[in-house]
Motif scaffolding. Sequence first.
Motif, PDB file in Angstrom:
ATOM      1  N   ASP A  59      39.601  40.557  45.632  1.00  0.00           N
ATOM      2  CA  ASP A  59      40.149  39.837  44.476  1.00  0.00           C
ATOM      3  C   ASP A  59      39.272  40.027  43.245  1.00  0.00           C
ATOM      4  O   ASP A  59      39.775  40.272  42.134  1.00  0.00           O
ATOM      5  N   LEU A  60      37.963  39.941  43.430  1.00  0.00           N
ATOM      6  CA  LEU A  60      37.042  40.102  42.302  1.00  0.00           C
ATOM      7  C   LEU A  60      37.062  41.527  41.753  1.00  0.00           C
ATOM      8  O   LEU A  60      36.988  41.724  40.530  1.00  0.00           O
ATOM      9  N   LEU A  61      37.144  42.505  42.649  1.00  0.00           N
ATOM     10  CA  LEU A  61      37.247  43.895  42.190  1.00  0.00           C
ATOM     11  C   LEU A  61      38.518  44.095  41.364  1.00  0.00           C
ATOM     12  O   LEU A  61      38.501  44.746  40.323  1.00  0.00           O
ATOM     13  N   ARG A  62      39.600  43.518  41.842  1.00  0.00           N
ATOM     14  CA  ARG A  62      40.872  43.633  41.132  1.00  0.00           C
ATOM     15  C   ARG A  62      40.764  42.966  39.749  1.00  0.00           C
ATOM     16  O   ARG A  62      41.180  43.541  38.741  1.00  0.00           O
ATOM     17  N   GLU A  63      40.172  41.755  39.694  1.00  0.00           N
ATOM     18  CA  GLU A  63      39.992  41.045  38.431  1.00  0.00           C
ATOM     19  C   GLU A  63      39.082  41.809  37.468  1.00  0.00           C
ATOM     20  O   GLU A  63      39.228  41.704  36.247  1.00  0.00           O
ATOM     21  N   ALA A  64      38.145  42.562  38.033  1.00  0.00           N
ATOM     22  CA  ALA A  64      37.206  43.334  37.212  1.00  0.00           C
ATOM     23  C   ALA A  64      37.814  44.655  36.740  1.00  0.00           C
ATOM     24  O   ALA A  64      37.140  45.465  36.105  1.00  0.00           O
ATOM     25  N   GLY A  65      39.075  44.890  37.102  1.00  0.00           N
ATOM     26  CA  GLY A  65      39.748  46.094  36.626  1.00  0.00           C
ATOM     27  C   GLY A  65      39.644  47.289  37.559  1.00  0.00           C
ATOM     28  O   GLY A  65      39.892  48.419  37.144  1.00  0.00           O
ATOM     29  N   ALA A  67      41.447  48.032  40.448  1.00  0.00           N
ATOM     30  CA  ALA A  67      42.550  47.849  41.388  1.00  0.00           C
ATOM     31  C   ALA A  67      42.593  48.950  42.447  1.00  0.00           C
ATOM     32  O   ALA A  67      42.921  48.673  43.608  1.00  0.00           O
ATOM     33  N   ASP A  68      42.263  50.179  42.067  1.00  0.00           N
ATOM     34  CA  ASP A  68      42.319  51.275  43.035  1.00  0.00           C
ATOM     35  C   ASP A  68      41.302  51.088  44.156  1.00  0.00           C
ATOM     36  O   ASP A  68      41.616  51.293  45.336  1.00  0.00           O
ATOM     37  N   VAL A  69      40.098  50.641  43.809  1.00  0.00           N
ATOM     38  CA  VAL A  69      39.073  50.371  44.828  1.00  0.00           C
ATOM     39  C   VAL A  69      39.502  49.163  45.665  1.00  0.00           C
ATOM     40  O   VAL A  69      39.408  49.191  46.907  1.00  0.00           O
ATOM     41  N   THR A  75      43.699  47.619  51.955  1.00  0.00           N
ATOM     42  CA  THR A  75      44.590  48.324  52.875  1.00  0.00           C
ATOM     43  C   THR A  75      43.886  48.712  54.175  1.00  0.00           C
ATOM     44  O   THR A  75      44.450  48.594  55.260  1.00  0.00           O
ATOM     45  N   ASP A  76      42.629  49.143  54.079  1.00  0.00           N
ATOM     46  CA  ASP A  76      41.938  49.651  55.264  1.00  0.00           C
ATOM     47  C   ASP A  76      41.137  48.594  56.018  1.00  0.00           C
ATOM     48  O   ASP A  76      41.049  48.653  57.245  1.00  0.00           O
ATOM     49  N   LEU A  77      40.551  47.603  55.302  1.00  0.00           N
ATOM     50  CA  LEU A  77      39.613  46.707  55.976  1.00  0.00           C
ATOM     51  C   LEU A  77      40.057  45.260  56.121  1.00  0.00           C
ATOM     52  O   LEU A  77      39.756  44.635  57.144  1.00  0.00           O
ATOM     53  N   VAL A  78      40.682  44.683  55.114  1.00  0.00           N
ATOM     54  CA  VAL A  78      41.042  43.264  55.205  1.00  0.00           C
ATOM     55  C   VAL A  78      42.017  43.070  56.362  1.00  0.00           C
ATOM     56  O   VAL A  78      43.046  43.733  56.437  1.00  0.00           O
TER      57      VAL A  78
END
Length: 149
Positions: A59-65, A67-69, A75-78
């Motif tokens: 979620d934090l990575l997505r909020e930080a811009g 989204a691809d990471v 998709t692979d780990l959660v």
Amino acid sequence: MSDGPDADHVRPPDVSDATVEALGKLSEALETVEEARGHLYAFHRRCGTADLALGEAVDLLREAGHADVADAIETDLVGRNILEGRWSFQVVEEYDAGYYAAFAEHERAARDRLAAGRRHLFEAEMKEDRRTHGRRHHEATPGTSADSQ
């Protein structure tokens, strides 16, 4: 009051030293399995905690811009299985129902058959050998100190 062990911790008259020693070793082995079981439960808890933190990181990575990471990790780990087809709770359940249950049952059955079900005879006899009779904090059982007699 007696200054000796309670009846549950006195060997039956027909039980040999070798049997007490063998049952003591069996009990020690079960205690080690109990400890391993505790580690397995800790592993289960840590896996769950890690997965929840991983979700927060996504979620934090997505909020930080990023989204691809975030998408790749999500998709692979959660929610990924820790072993083929299983989350950690399923590993715990399999261990409990299989190896752990069988081990505990054999230990109990051996005590029932060989020592009238009495537990910790080896340790109780060690305590009797090592403690200072009549001295406070060396009582055989609660309420048996010299002061309470």
